[in-house]
Design an enzyme around this catalytic site. Structure first.
Site, mmCIF file in Angstrom:
data_model
loop_
_atom_site.group_PDB
_atom_site.id
_atom_site.type_symbol
_atom_site.label_atom_id
_atom_site.label_comp_id
_atom_site.label_asym_id
_atom_site.label_seq_id
_atom_site.Cartn_x
_atom_site.Cartn_y
_atom_site.Cartn_z
ATOM 1 N N HIS A 267 -3.338 6.936 2.773
ATOM 2 C CA HIS A 267 -3.686 5.648 2.167
ATOM 3 C C HIS A 267 -5.103 5.275 2.625
ATOM 4 O O HIS A 267 -5.436 5.394 3.802
ATOM 5 C CB HIS A 267 -2.676 4.583 2.584
ATOM 6 C CG HIS A 267 -3.122 3.204 2.223
ATOM 7 N ND1 HIS A 267 -3.566 2.891 0.961
ATOM 8 C CD2 HIS A 267 -3.239 2.066 2.952
ATOM 9 C CE1 HIS A 267 -3.921 1.618 0.936
ATOM 10 N NE2 HIS A 267 -3.736 1.097 2.132
ATOM 11 N N ASN B 294 -9.898 -0.480 -0.232
ATOM 12 C CA ASN B 294 -8.440 -0.353 -0.188
ATOM 13 C C ASN B 294 -7.880 -0.868 -1.518
ATOM 14 O O ASN B 294 -7.940 -2.061 -1.794
ATOM 15 C CB ASN B 294 -7.918 -1.179 0.994
ATOM 16 C CG ASN B 294 -6.405 -1.110 1.134
ATOM 17 O OD1 ASN B 294 -5.708 -0.644 0.252
ATOM 18 N ND2 ASN B 294 -5.909 -1.596 2.261
ATOM 19 N N CYS C 19 0.817 -1.232 0.000
ATOM 20 C CA CYS C 19 0.000 0.000 0.000
ATOM 21 C C CYS C 19 0.843 1.271 0.000
ATOM 22 O O CYS C 19 0.312 2.357 -0.236
ATOM 23 C CB CYS C 19 -0.937 0.003 1.188
ATOM 24 S SG CYS C 19 -2.034 -1.422 1.210
HETATM 25 N N1 ACO Z 1 -18.383 -9.169 8.505
HETATM 26 C C1 ACO Z 1 -18.856 -9.457 9.729
HETATM 27 N N2 ACO Z 1 -18.038 -9.801 10.748
HETATM 28 C C2 ACO Z 1 -16.713 -9.811 10.519
HETATM 29 C C3 ACO Z 1 -16.164 -9.507 9.239
HETATM 30 C C4 ACO Z 1 -17.075 -9.178 8.222
HETATM 31 N N3 ACO Z 1 -16.650 -8.849 6.986
HETATM 32 N N4 ACO Z 1 -14.831 -9.593 9.325
HETATM 33 C C5 ACO Z 1 -14.521 -9.934 10.577
HETATM 34 N N5 ACO Z 1 -15.662 -10.074 11.305
HETATM 35 C C6 ACO Z 1 -15.814 -10.418 12.704
HETATM 36 C C7 ACO Z 1 -14.619 -11.163 13.253
HETATM 37 O O1 ACO Z 1 -14.746 -12.557 12.971
HETATM 38 C C8 ACO Z 1 -14.706 -10.852 14.734
HETATM 39 O O2 ACO Z 1 -15.663 -11.714 15.289
HETATM 40 P P1 ACO Z 1 -15.391 -12.375 16.745
HETATM 41 O O3 ACO Z 1 -15.266 -11.206 17.692
HETATM 42 O O4 ACO Z 1 -16.602 -13.209 16.936
HETATM 43 O O5 ACO Z 1 -14.112 -13.147 16.588
HETATM 44 C C9 ACO Z 1 -15.275 -9.454 14.763
HETATM 45 O O6 ACO Z 1 -15.846 -9.225 13.470
HETATM 46 C C10 ACO Z 1 -14.223 -8.382 15.059
HETATM 47 O O7 ACO Z 1 -13.101 -8.594 14.236
HETATM 48 P P2 ACO Z 1 -11.838 -7.649 14.316
HETATM 49 O O8 ACO Z 1 -10.796 -8.146 13.372
HETATM 50 O O9 ACO Z 1 -11.442 -7.410 15.719
HETATM 51 O O10 ACO Z 1 -12.486 -6.296 13.751
HETATM 52 P P3 ACO Z 1 -11.831 -4.885 13.682
HETATM 53 O O11 ACO Z 1 -12.695 -3.914 14.364
HETATM 54 O O12 ACO Z 1 -10.380 -4.908 14.022
HETATM 55 O O13 ACO Z 1 -11.935 -4.564 12.120
HETATM 56 C C11 ACO Z 1 -10.577 -4.635 10.137
HETATM 57 C C12 ACO Z 1 -11.343 -5.432 11.203
HETATM 58 C C13 ACO Z 1 -11.576 -3.808 9.386
HETATM 59 C C14 ACO Z 1 -9.898 -5.626 9.205
HETATM 60 C C15 ACO Z 1 -9.553 -3.741 10.809
HETATM 61 O O14 ACO Z 1 -8.792 -4.471 11.727
HETATM 62 C C16 ACO Z 1 -8.607 -3.091 9.811
HETATM 63 O O15 ACO Z 1 -8.990 -2.241 9.033
HETATM 64 N N6 ACO Z 1 -7.290 -3.419 9.870
HETATM 65 C C17 ACO Z 1 -6.289 -2.759 9.060
HETATM 66 C C18 ACO Z 1 -6.278 -3.167 7.631
HETATM 67 C C19 ACO Z 1 -5.224 -2.320 6.939
HETATM 68 O O16 ACO Z 1 -4.973 -1.192 7.296
HETATM 69 N N7 ACO Z 1 -4.552 -2.775 5.968
HETATM 70 C C20 ACO Z 1 -3.558 -1.837 5.408
HETATM 71 C C21 ACO Z 1 -2.568 -2.402 4.771
HETATM 72 S S1 ACO Z 1 -3.202 -3.348 3.441
HETATM 73 C C22 ACO Z 1 -1.880 -3.699 2.375
HETATM 74 O O17 ACO Z 1 -0.763 -3.350 2.604
HETATM 75 C C23 ACO Z 1 -2.163 -4.569 1.154
#
Ligand code: ACO
Length: 321
Positions: A246, A276, A105
């Site tokens: 980003h 993204n 990214c």
């Molecule tokens: N729909 C419904 N529920 C979901 C989904 C979905 N699409 N995805 C995950 N969940 C659930 C999980 O299973 C979890 O359930 P549990 O509590 O029963 O285990 C719950 O939602 C919470 O999951 P978390 O991973 O803790 O959710 P979080 O609030 O952290 O959000 C996210 C997840 C959106 C992925 C976030 O962590 C994020 O944006 N991370 C950064 C991603 C990023 O910045 N990438 C950049 C670099 S990318 C690159 O370089 C190619």
């Protein structure tokens, strides 16, 4: 600058039919509403060429004027040759030397910095930098925690020496941390784990991410890089007209805004439309904001990125156009 996105729109409601997710979950956790998905016959180089053509037109530069082409991508058409060579062929930029750049990214900013260094060293006059991704080709469409987050697209910029009296790229800072590589990667398909029937069956050729950890590192490193780039430029956040982060997640962008004490109104955000798009994201947002008239000649713009590797960086520029 120029950009291109495929015409097919995939909404959160469409995703509800593919994995166990909801529109509400995706909007609340990420700010995303839809993303673009390339057609089966469209490869990353096709998206890159379309964006590159628009950038060349906007800059009034002919393909034959290009000394170098950089394509930043983690979804190249092939393991080799590099995607920039494929772009060169389609553009007919036969004088250019071409290289791929892999910084996930952060790719667009790493590409701009590489081109800036070649230009500053006198080794190139005119460079085309493109960030392009077909993320849909490397997603595990059974993994709801990743497949809802990414989209396809391309953003491009033509770089030349700044005109007399103009500052162009004022400062940039970059960093990486390879000790955290496993938090965001494609485990198989490279030389460590070449593709086999087993790796394909286990979907190890798809993107894997530990989202919560990536989130934390993304906020910390992007905020620190932004502050460092401002310091290096002798500027404060109050001097900056636009911040282009980003586009990984609206909550990450909001957290950076809080740390920088910069109001949301000065951030360029299009994550709701494209998700993204990895290396394409900053170029896509820059092009959109230039074309719709938000970024105008003389504006100071801070761009900040974070991606797999980990890699991160921030660049301050005076927009000239
Ligand atoms: N729909 C419904 N529920 C979901 C989904 C979905 N699409 N995805 C995950 N969940 C659930 C999980 O299973 C979890 O359930 P549990 O509590 O029963 O285990 C719950 O939602 C919470 O999951 P978390 O991973 O803790 O959710 P979080 O609030 O952290 O959000 C996210 C997840 C959106 C992925 C976030 O962590 C994020 O944006 N991370 C950064 C991603 C990023 O910045 N990438 C950049 C670099 S990318 C690159 O370089 C190619």
């Amino acid at each position: 600058v120029g950009s291109h996105v495929p015409s097919r729109v995939l909404t959160n409601h469409d995703l509800e039919r593919i994995v166990a997710t909801t529109h509400e979950w995706i909007v609340t956790r990420t700010g995303m509403r839809e993303r673009r998905i390339a057609a089966a016959h469209e490869a990353t180089s096709d998206l890159a060429v379309a964006a590159g053509r628009r950038a060349l037109e906007a800059a009034g530069v002919q393909p034959a004027d290009l000394d170098m082409i950089i394509v930043a991508t983690i979804t190249p058409d092939y393991p080799f040759p590099n995607t920039a060579c494929l772009v060169q062929r389609q553009l007919g930029a036969d004088r250019a030397f071409c290289m791929g750049l892999e910084a996930a990214c952060s790719g667009f900013l790493y590409g701009m910095e590489t081109a800036r260094c070649y230009i500053a060293a006198g080794m190139a006059q005119t460079a085309l930098v493109i960030g392009a991704e077909k993320m849909s080709a490397v997603l595990d469409w059974t993994d709801r925690s990743t497949c809802v987050l990414f989209g396809d697209g391309a953003g491009a910029a033509v770089l030349r020496p700044a005109p007399a009296g103009r500052r162009g790229i004022i400062s940039s800072v970059f960093g990486s941390d390879g000790t955290l590589s496993e938090l965001l990667m494609i485990p198989a398909g490279g030389s460590r784990r070449p593709a086999t029937a087993e790796t394909v069956a286990a979907r190890e050729h798809c993107l894997r991410m530990r989202g919560r950890e990536v989130f934390r590192h993304a906020v910390t490193h992007m905020a620190e890089a932004a502050v460092a780039a401002l310091h290096k430029a002798g500027l404060s956040i109050a001097d900056i007209r636009w911040v282009i982060p980003h586009q990984a997640n609206l909550r990450i962008i909001a957290a950076i805004g809080e740390r920088l004490r910069c109001p949301a109104s000065r951030f360029i955000v299009n994550v709701e439309k494209y998700g993204n798009t990895s290396a394409a994201s900053i170029g896509l947002a820059l092009d959109e904001a230039v074309r719709d008239g938000r970024i105008v000649d003389g504006d100071l713009v801070l761009m900040v990125a974070f991606g797999a590797g980990f890699t991160w960086g921030a660049t301050v520029m005076e927009w000239t156009g």
